[in-house]
Design an enzyme around this catalytic site. Structure first.
Site, PDB file in Angstrom:
ATOM      1  N   ARG A  86      48.364   1.235  37.839  1.00  0.00           N
ATOM      2  CA  ARG A  86      47.210   1.440  36.945  1.00  0.00           C
ATOM      3  C   ARG A  86      47.667   1.110  35.543  1.00  0.00           C
ATOM      4  O   ARG A  86      48.529   1.778  34.974  1.00  0.00           O
ATOM      5  CB  ARG A  86      46.736   2.896  37.025  1.00  0.00           C
ATOM      6  CG  ARG A  86      45.460   3.169  36.236  1.00  0.00           C
ATOM      7  CD  ARG A  86      44.282   2.463  36.873  1.00  0.00           C
ATOM      8  NE  ARG A  86      43.021   2.921  36.328  1.00  0.00           N
ATOM      9  CZ  ARG A  86      42.229   2.209  35.534  1.00  0.00           C
ATOM     10  NH1 ARG A  86      42.602   0.981  35.182  1.00  0.00           N
ATOM     11  NH2 ARG A  86      41.089   2.697  35.111  1.00  0.00           N
ATOM     12  N   GLY A  87      47.102   0.042  34.985  1.00  0.00           N
ATOM     13  CA  GLY A  87      47.599  -0.492  33.731  1.00  0.00           C
ATOM     14  C   GLY A  87      47.684   0.503  32.607  1.00  0.00           C
ATOM     15  O   GLY A  87      48.712   0.604  31.925  1.00  0.00           O
ATOM     16  N   ASP A  89      48.055   3.586  32.621  1.00  0.00           N
ATOM     17  CA  ASP A  89      49.009   4.672  32.851  1.00  0.00           C
ATOM     18  C   ASP A  89      50.453   4.223  32.646  1.00  0.00           C
ATOM     19  O   ASP A  89      51.254   4.935  32.026  1.00  0.00           O
ATOM     20  CB  ASP A  89      48.876   5.234  34.274  1.00  0.00           C
ATOM     21  CG  ASP A  89      47.605   6.043  34.475  1.00  0.00           C
ATOM     22  OD1 ASP A  89      46.942   6.341  33.468  1.00  0.00           O
ATOM     23  OD2 ASP A  89      47.286   6.350  35.634  1.00  0.00           O
ATOM     24  N   THR A  90      50.806   3.062  33.186  1.00  0.00           N
ATOM     25  CA  THR A  90      52.237   2.725  33.276  1.00  0.00           C
ATOM     26  C   THR A  90      52.587   1.300  32.874  1.00  0.00           C
ATOM     27  O   THR A  90      53.754   0.936  32.910  1.00  0.00           O
ATOM     28  CB  THR A  90      52.739   2.950  34.722  1.00  0.00           C
ATOM     29  OG1 THR A  90      52.089   2.009  35.594  1.00  0.00           O
ATOM     30  CG2 THR A  90      52.475   4.354  35.204  1.00  0.00           C
ATOM     31  N   ARG A  91      51.608   0.456  32.490  1.00  0.00           N
ATOM     32  CA  ARG A  91      51.888  -0.957  32.283  1.00  0.00           C
ATOM     33  C   ARG A  91      53.035  -1.191  31.309  1.00  0.00           C
ATOM     34  O   ARG A  91      53.965  -1.949  31.571  1.00  0.00           O
ATOM     35  CB  ARG A  91      50.647  -1.695  31.774  1.00  0.00           C
ATOM     36  CG  ARG A  91      50.904  -3.192  31.544  1.00  0.00           C
ATOM     37  CD  ARG A  91      49.721  -3.873  30.874  1.00  0.00           C
ATOM     38  NE  ARG A  91      48.505  -3.730  31.625  1.00  0.00           N
ATOM     39  CZ  ARG A  91      48.181  -4.469  32.686  1.00  0.00           C
ATOM     40  NH1 ARG A  91      49.021  -5.402  33.102  1.00  0.00           N
ATOM     41  NH2 ARG A  91      47.052  -4.285  33.318  1.00  0.00           N
ATOM     42  N   GLY A 119      34.112  -8.423  36.802  1.00  0.00           N
ATOM     43  CA  GLY A 119      33.447  -8.466  38.095  1.00  0.00           C
ATOM     44  C   GLY A 119      34.195  -7.682  39.148  1.00  0.00           C
ATOM     45  O   GLY A 119      35.205  -7.050  38.898  1.00  0.00           O
ATOM     46  N   GLU A 153      43.944  -3.011  46.479  1.00  0.00           N
ATOM     47  CA  GLU A 153      45.326  -3.437  46.717  1.00  0.00           C
ATOM     48  C   GLU A 153      46.018  -2.509  47.701  1.00  0.00           C
ATOM     49  O   GLU A 153      46.704  -2.957  48.630  1.00  0.00           O
ATOM     50  CB  GLU A 153      46.097  -3.468  45.398  1.00  0.00           C
ATOM     51  CG  GLU A 153      45.659  -4.567  44.453  1.00  0.00           C
ATOM     52  CD  GLU A 153      46.276  -4.452  43.073  1.00  0.00           C
ATOM     53  OE1 GLU A 153      46.012  -5.319  42.230  1.00  0.00           O
ATOM     54  OE2 GLU A 153      47.029  -3.478  42.838  1.00  0.00           O
TER      55      GLU A 153
END
Length: 1245
Positions: A86-87, A89-91, A119, A153
């Protein structure tokens, strides 16, 4: 050396490293017509996304330069690791650090870098990247479930895990896995929010995905490595490297260690001899004796019902005595435990029990005559046809036993050494060009010793070029063939904890499960999770699938020598004393010191009880490991042994006097085979060990009830097996929430478990075999991590709880011999992880199999089920099934037609069942190797005829079976009734002749096409090769009379003629498009696969008027020349087909398109064709494809406009190899099929 011929010049092959791997590619190059250059442009790739692209050679590890490690998505690229996160949160934090660390280790990582989704469409590049990755790592953070992309994913990762065995390693980043599993907190809120905008099926899929991933073995970031993220990331990287190496080396072929020629020689001797044979393999340590012996053992094992592999005889006999080795050998051959109290008794049992059995025995590392006299004696101990393989460093042993054949092993030549080194250093068969020189220099220092090559390569696999150069300098100072000095370089590279684990294993834990010592190492701060991965990755140890630790004798001797060198003269000043004589001498001389950390006081004399006093242990303040056997202690032990973590005390007496013993730090307590009772006074002092993890009370014959266990709230393993008087387990056990394994096997008087056992959340293994259990308490919603439930021979067990069906993690269910059990819970048929279902000897009448759920079972055994009357039609959905065992089921009269969909089934046992015929669909089971129909009423053998790959056939006692066909050319074992005929042309291989029980064939067959035949007198009939692509077993299409043509000038014209068809029949199909490619099915040659210029694929059934309906394809009935069904499989109708081809087994077929893709389909017979893989194979047109074998794995080989040949795994679609450097587009490849060899000739225009 192989040369590649060109019209322009002669080139030295860049593929020379592949030669010894028996997979060769010949390339013929022709000048490229300048007018065609526009068709051959390759897409340029950039390196901007690769953080290593500008790294200097002094800092970049070798792997990172062979491919991009960044997130850029390239066509046809296969990633090793896919990161899902999750970008927000942890990217920019944890994920970035993990990604960079993986890339720096040379791992090819996909990290999607789209920060803003547009989209809802799930990008095909993401789907493809997940599918083609070997490992997926979902980083489950607090907001992970709020992202639809993350959940998509995750669901696809788990689908790949289920369908293709992809490894999923979840990281729970600052979240509790139980919150994920139970969908509480933000995870529940997120799913509820999605339900408002999604269909019910999708929401349910995501729900199940979160629950499933929470049940997997993963990491909790705040618990792993004590919450230190830097150390934790290193742990993850090591685990990934270890898994990648394991995956790569699973199928290392024997040629890599130069054994192929030796194996062939030995096999030829065995084939030509029906007497008892002793084979000896000798050579120095680390040269590959055991490897060669295992290859032989594996090749021969399918021919022997009685077999045994006895490893490490020299070390085992030294530590546990020769009777222990004899016990192992006897138990393997006889099939039951056999107590051996002394060598003479063992010899007597071997001589009396083995003479009536044809055995295969591998005796590894024998080193003196005592071993020989106790285990082999002479040839008279064994039945004719038996084979005994001995490995030794001492050739005189082989002389003494008069071995029939002796084979010395020598060092590997340079080119084979380089291949072996490269596989461990680079995970491929040759070094990158800029590592070639230094690789050759390092290889030349190892003296061609496989063990040294493997260990040094493993050490360097993640290191920079500077580390390589430093290692080379150290190696150049070590004399060639000095294995231990070479290995010590790897030892010195370990950190403190890893060194301690290595030395502990070398001295005490070889052949032991890693599970128990892990608790001790963890409590000592050695970090065993990463430590074992490091040692395994560096090839200093091997960890088998069941967790057993193995170590070659060379690193073992190195470890023990390191300990001896701590003080050569005074044993009391060494850290570990593994020899009983050294340890007992130190104690009886009162020489104990604080240097000693581990002691072995186990002796071999059963009649000699030793007593040790508290005074003797007074100075052992750092002792953490203690093993004793038939021993007593006396005196006041208060404040003694403060660091003790492991106490193993076999045959502990009931009256021991170990006063005031308070082992506060004890984590492993093993009191097996002791005369203790629940009310003995010593239990009170042990309760101070509140951190106890393992308690073993097995074989405690006086124990009637367990003591109060409430003090051990950290207990994870409780073993009570074969406590024959045990009637009750204290209820306090039910309150221990940490228990992982409970074993009460053989507690024949135990009737019930504490109710609390059914409410445990961490329990993974529950073993109840041979007990008087009447009910298994499983509370709904609990035991959700249970993987193994074994309750065989529980005579009073009449039902299984319905709640069992809710446990989705169960891998193995064993209720064999529970004769009162009449049915299984319906939920069993929906267990998605179940791999083994054992129902033998039960009263069940039906097996619940829910279509679409049981996707992983490998073994289904229901032998001796007298009431089993039917198998469900959904049997065909068990796509992973390999063994179906239904012996002695008299009520079972038929097999469902859907069994033909079990494409991977290798063993089918129907002996003494009520079966009267085999379904026609069985022809599709081309993987079937073992068929047992003894004692059945089967009367027709035609279904057997088309099982071309059958190797073992048992058909004795089949009174209605008139004969067997002769097309079973791969048979090597057959059991027939005296009156059973072998019809037609019996093309039986030579090794079968000695195994036909009814008679020996004494004349060669009239048609010896493509076979190697021995008469009874061992006369060899010359082998003749058959034309490529034509099967011997086709009766209605003789090879000499079949003519196949196509004419691209006259679109669609195809003509066939055959003497078995009416003489005036020439069939012409005009479908309006040119025919581009054709291929006959390898086993069923009435099936012809055709591809057209319009992208259509046609399956013709030649010579039959039966309609063949194949989903998604155009199908022709040649009997009526009419179109039965039409549809196009290609996504782009403008794509022309360049090649169609069946796999060698006829289970798969491939289609190469004029666009960049290849489709692989699974053909299950009749109208059942399924999409298997779509591979983006080349830039531009895929010009040709073929199937082949690389490292014994089925592969797809493609060539294309981008001037390359590529090799793909036919099961997963992963790219294995790429061959580039052709001067022009490659248009055709011709497979050359030879034993152990695949050669492809390629032609470029």
């Amino acid at each position: 050396m192989m040369y590649i011929q060109s019209r322009r010049r002669k080139l030295v092959s860049s593929f020379s490293s592949f030669l010894s791997n028996s997979f060769l590619l010949f390339s013929l190059h022709f000048p490229l017509d300048l007018n065609c250059q526009s068709n051959c442009k390759r897409k340029n790739t950039t390196h901007s996304g690769d953080p290593n692209s500008e790294a200097s050679t002094s800092s970049a590890p070798p792997h990172g330069r062979d491919y991009q490690g960044g997130e850029e998505q390239r066509e046809g690229n296969n990633y090793e690791v896919f990161l899902s996160f999750r970008g927000k949160d942890t990217r920019n934090g944890f994920t970035d650090y993990l990604y960079t660390s993986l890339v720096d280790a040379g791992i090819h990582v996909f990290r999607d870098n789209n920060k803003l989704r547009v989209g809802d469409e799930f990008g095909p590049e993401l789907l493809r990247s997940i599918t083609q990755s070997k490992i997926s790592i979902p980083i489950i953070s607090i907001n992970y479930a709020s992202s639809k992309w993350c959940l998509r994913e995750l669901a696809h990762m788990l689908k790949c895990k289920k369908d293709a065995g992809q490894i999923v390693l979840p990281i729970f980043y600052k979240v509790n896995p139980s919150h994920v599993r139970h969908l509480t907190g933000r995870f529940g809120d997120a799913i509820n929010a999605h339900k408002k905008n999604l269909d019910e099926m999708t929401a349910k899929e995501w729900e199940e995905a979160l629950k499933e991933v929470a049940a997997l073995n993963g990491w909790e970031s705040e618990k792993a490595d004590n919450g230190h993220e830097g150390a934790f990331v290193k742990t993850v990287v090591r685990k990934v490297m270890s898994e990648l190496k394991r995956l790569f080396l699973l199928n290392v072929p024997e040629e890599l260690v130069g054994t192929d020629h030796t194996v062939e020689r030995i096999m030829s001797f065995i084939d030509a001899n029906s007497d008892m044979m002793i084979i000896g393999i000798y050579g120095m340590g680390g040269i590959g004796k055991t490897t060669l012996a295992k290859v032989l053992y594996n090749k021969l094992s399918s021919h022997y019902e009685y077999r045994s592999f006895v490893a490490d005889i020299r070390e085992t006999s030294k530590q546990q005595g020769i009777p222990c080795v004899q016990k192992k050998l006897i138990s393997d051959i006889v099939g039951e435990l056999c107590d051996v109290s002394n060598v003479d008794e063992g010899v007597s049992v071997i001589k009396s029990r083995f003479t009536s059995k044809k055995v295969l025995i591998l005796l590894d590392d024998m080193d003196d005559n005592a071993h020989l006299n106790a285990l082999v004696g002479d040839h008279s101990w064994f039945k004719a046809g038996s084979v005994v393989i001995i490995t030794t460093r001492n050739k005189s042993i082989l002389d003494k036993v008069r071995a029939d054949h002796m084979f010395p092993l020598n060092e590997l030549p340079l080119h084979q050494s380089l291949i072996l080194f490269s596989r461990h250093a680079f995970r491929k068969d040759s070094p990158p060009s800029d590592y070639m020189d230094i690789s050759l220099a390092i290889v030349s220092t190892t003296g061609g010793l496989p063990l040294a090559l493997e260990v040094i390569a493993s050490l360097l696999s993640e290191k920079t070029i500077k580390a390589w150069k430093d290692t080379l300098k150290k190696l150049e100072e070590v004399p060639a063939k000095e294995v231990q000095a070479t290995l010590k370089i790897s030892y010195e590279a370990l950190d403190y904890g890893e060194k301690q684990i290595f030395l502990d294993i070398a001295c005490f834990f070889i052949g032991e499960s890693q599970q128990r010592p892990t608790y001790m190492w963890d409590d000592c701060g050695f970090f065993p999770g990463s430590g074992i991965d490091v040692l395994s990755h560096m090839s200093l140890i091997k960890v088998e699938e069941d967790g057993t630790i193995r170590m070659h004798d060379q690193p073992r001797d190195l470890g023990r020598e390191i300990v001896r060198l701590e003080n050569k003269k005074e044993a009391q000043k060494r850290s570990r004393l593994w020899e009983y004589d050294d340890a007992s001498d130190v104690l009886f001389s009162n020489k104990g010191t604080n240097k000693i950390e581990a002691l072995n006081l186990k002796h071999e004399d059963w009649g000699d009880e030793q007593t040790y006093t508290a005074e003797q242990f007074k100075e052992l303040t750092n002792l953490r490991f203690l093993q004793v056997f038939i021993t007593n202690f006396a005196g006041d032990f208060q404040n003694l042994l403060p660091q003790l973590r492991w106490l193993e005390w076999e045959f502990c007496p009931w009256d021991f006097q170990m006063g005031n013993f308070q082992p506060k730090k004890l984590v492993v307590l093993d009191l097996r085979a002791s005369d203790i009772t629940e009310d003995r006074g010593g239990w009170g002092s042990l309760k101070i060990a509140t951190g106890l993890k393992v308690l073993n009370l097995s074989y405690c014959w006086s124990l009637t009830t367990t003591p109060d266990l409430s003090a051990f709230q950290s207990l994870e393993i409780l073993t009570l097996e074969y406590c024959s008087k045990l009637k009750e387990i204290h209820p306090s056990l039910g309150n221990i929430k940490t228990l992982v394994s409970l074993n009460v096997e053989g507690c024949s008087q135990l009737k019930e478990l504490p109710v609390g056992v059914g409410r445990m959340e961490e329990l993974r293994e529950l073993l109840l075999d041979d007990t008087a259990i009447q009910d298994i308490p499983i509370s709904r919603g609990y035991l959700m991590k249970l993987q193994t439930l074994s309750a065989s021979n529980c005579q009073l067990l009449a039902r299984l709880p319905d709640s069992l069906g809710n446990i989705k993690t169960l891998v193995s269910l064993n209720v064999k011999g529970c004769w009162r059990l009449e049915e299984l819970p319906l939920g069993v048929g929906r267990m998605e992880e179940l791999r083994e279902l054992l129902l033998d000897g039960t009263a069940i009448q039906d097996i619940p199999i829910s279509r679409g759920y049981l996707m992983k079972p490998q073994t289904l055994s229901a032998s001796n089920c007298k009431l089993l009357a039917r198998l469900p039609d959904s049997m065909g959905s068990l796509v992973s099934l390999q063994r179906l065992l239904l012996s002695n089921c008299p009520s079972l009269r038929e097999i469902p037609y859907s069994i033909g969909k079990l494409a991977w089934l290798t063993e089918l046992k129907l002996d003494w069942s009520g079966i009267v015929e085999l379904p026609d669909s069985i022809w599709n089971m081309q993987s079937l190797r073992i068929l047992d129909i003894r004692g059945t009423r089967i009367f027709e053998s035609d279904a057997i005829r088309i099982l071309a790959n059958i190797q073992k056939l048992r058909a004795s006692g089949c009174e209605n079976l008139e004969g067997l066909p002769g097309e079973l050319v791969l048979l090597n074992t057959v059991s027939l009734s005296q009156n059973l005929e072998i019809r037609s042309t019996p093309e039986l291989p030579s090794c079968l002749l000695a195994r036909v029980l009814s008679r020996r064939l004494r004349t060669p067959p009239t048609n010896n096409l493509a076979m190697d035949y021995h008469t009874a007198d061992s006369e060899r009939v010359p082998k003749r090769s058959k034309p490529f692509g034509i099967s011997d077993g086709v009766s209605n299409l003789p090879i000499n009379n079949l003519h196949v043509t196509f004419n691209s000038q006259s679109p669609g014209q195809s003509s066939y003629s055959s003497d078995d068809l009416p003489g005036n029949v020439v069939m012409t199909l005009n479908q309006g498009s040119p025919v581009k490619s054709m291929d006959f099915h390898p086993a069923q040659q009435i099936l012809l696969l055709v591809g057209t210029d319009m992208g259509d694929v046609i399956v013709w059934e030649v010579g039959s008027r039966a309609r063949t309906a194949v989903r998604n394809f155009k199908v022709w009935d040649l009997g009526t020349c009419s179109k039965a069904l039409q549809a196009s499989p290609a996504n782009d109708s403008k794509a022309s087909i360049n090649r169609v081809m069946w796999s060698p087994e006829g289970i798969l077929f491939g289609v190469a398109y004029s666009k960049h893709i290849v489709h692989i389909y699974l053909y299950l017979g009749g109208d059942d064709i399924r999409n298997h893989l779509e591979i983006e194979a080349h830039v531009g047109s895929v010009n040709d494809l073929t199937f082949s074998y690389s490292n014994k794995q089925l592969c797809v080989v493609t060539c294309g406009e981008d001037r390359s040949i590529k090799v793909w795994d036919a099961v997963t679609g992963a790219k294995q190899h790429s061959f580039e450097g052709h001067e022009a587009p490659v248009y055709s490849m011709c497979p050359h099929r030879k034993k152990n060899t695949e050669v492809c000739g390629s032609f470029a225009n």
